[in-house]
Write a protein that holds these residues in place. Sequence first.
Motif, short mmCIF file in Angstrom:
data_model
loop_
_atom_site.label_atom_id
_atom_site.label_comp_id
_atom_site.label_asym_id
_atom_site.label_seq_id
_atom_site.Cartn_x
_atom_site.Cartn_y
_atom_site.Cartn_z
N ILE A 112 99.47 50.42 41.20
CA ILE A 112 100.43 49.53 40.54
C ILE A 112 100.56 48.25 41.35
CG2 ILE A 112 102.79 49.29 39.71
CD1 ILE A 112 101.19 51.40 38.20
N ASP A 113 100.41 47.10 40.69
CA ASP A 113 100.42 45.82 41.39
C ASP A 113 101.82 45.23 41.53
OD1 ASP A 113 97.65 45.84 41.71
OD2 ASP A 113 97.33 44.97 39.73
N ASP A 116 102.40 47.23 33.61
CA ASP A 116 101.62 46.78 34.76
C ASP A 116 100.13 46.74 34.46
OD1 ASP A 116 101.72 46.27 37.85
OD2 ASP A 116 100.12 47.76 37.57
N SER A 117 99.67 47.52 33.47
CA SER A 117 98.23 47.67 33.25
C SER A 117 97.59 46.51 32.51
CB SER A 117 97.94 48.97 32.49
OG SER A 117 98.51 48.92 31.19
N PHE A 151 93.71 44.26 28.94
CA PHE A 151 93.98 44.94 30.20
C PHE A 151 93.46 44.10 31.37
CE2 PHE A 151 93.97 48.60 27.26
CZ PHE A 151 95.19 49.17 27.61
N LYS A 152 93.89 44.44 32.55
CA LYS A 152 93.49 43.69 33.74
C LYS A 152 91.99 43.75 33.99
CE LYS A 152 97.92 44.10 36.12
NZ LYS A 152 98.66 44.72 37.25
N ASP A 159 85.51 44.25 26.40
CA ASP A 159 84.96 42.90 26.49
C ASP A 159 83.89 42.86 27.58
OD1 ASP A 159 85.31 40.46 25.18
OD2 ASP A 159 86.35 39.60 26.91
N PRO A 160 82.78 42.08 27.49
CA PRO A 160 82.51 41.08 26.46
C PRO A 160 81.66 41.59 25.30
CG PRO A 160 80.97 40.80 28.24
CD PRO A 160 81.86 41.95 28.63
#
Length: 371
Positions: A169-170, A223-224, A246-247, A269-270
């Motif tokens: 968790i950031d 957080d994600s 998402f991150k 992505d991509p």
Amino acid sequence: MKNILLVDDEAQNGWSDVLKVTVFKDQKLDYAETKEDAREKLTLQKYDLILLDLRFGQDDHVQVDIENFGGFEILTSCIRNEFASVNFATPVMIFTASNKVWHIYTLLERGADDYYIKEHPTTMRDLEFSRANYKRLLTSITELNELGRKRSTVWNLIMSIQTKLSESIDNENIKSRIRDKLRVGYATLFSKPNLIEKSVLLKSNEILAYIILWSILEEIAKDSFQDSWVRIGQYEGNMIANKWIFKNGGILSVPMDNSDDIEVGIKYDPTEKYWFGKKVRVSSKNWEYSKLTGRIDLSYQITGYMLLCKRMEPFIIKAKFNPLRDFRNKTAYTHSSIESIFQEPLSTSEIRDEAYKKCLEMLKFLEEIIG
């Protein structure tokens, strides 16, 4: 029970032997006769039960304020001082000759679980009381053994989750909130409702604890994603420009056209290929809600997180997450189905037992997806 600690300055003057013969037959009974020895043992060793005397030595017998008693000091500074303490989850029985109810009440308020009034054969006055006192001791130890087993299981899971938070968790505030919710969940689960609360008021700490633990998923989901959350106004909880990314670049997409296809694609992505070649089907109600608002409900946020960020197979998600979601959705305290409203009671011992098991499943699930 495997390890029992007797903290008593009179341990070698008979009490240790009496307990070994009458209560803890064939079990390991350790003892500490000084506060210093007790602190060392409680810091280094995890025990299954702690028997704690209130007064240590002659100095304590001239004290008036309970906060100056050796037993009180050990309880509050070595055992219940912080959640990470080795013996925080260990049941504590006050083992004392003092029968002052205000002393016992204060100790229970500060984290003790039960008490036993010590009696000496030469000074006991009431044989009937002594027999009842001993019988109660045996019953209490059996109950504390089960309580300790449950608390240690939950405590170990929570400590494991907290260890993994720093890497997964950031956001610092989200980390703090998750730690707080874990402790609140623990406190709620093991708060002891009295008979009136259980039988008359229908209180279920297990269900309430489950709701608290479930809510941690909200923090994980927030957080994600890349931090494009709308924080205020009528679109609070939505993503800016409806881009649920998402991150790690994974995209949780909701088609906003009038297509009859009611599948929410989780794509990476991509290349924009569906991860594992799967899509997440939503109900027509949720589909219309998503089309109108651009929002995706928590269950699908977590599903996308598990697929795209944790690389979990869909069949694992179905086996682990769906039962937790379904239990939350049928919890009468928050979501009552029509069937339950007409046919099921609000709270029973069976429902409470199921909720406790679901609390364990939820903690194990949190440990896995946070790790």
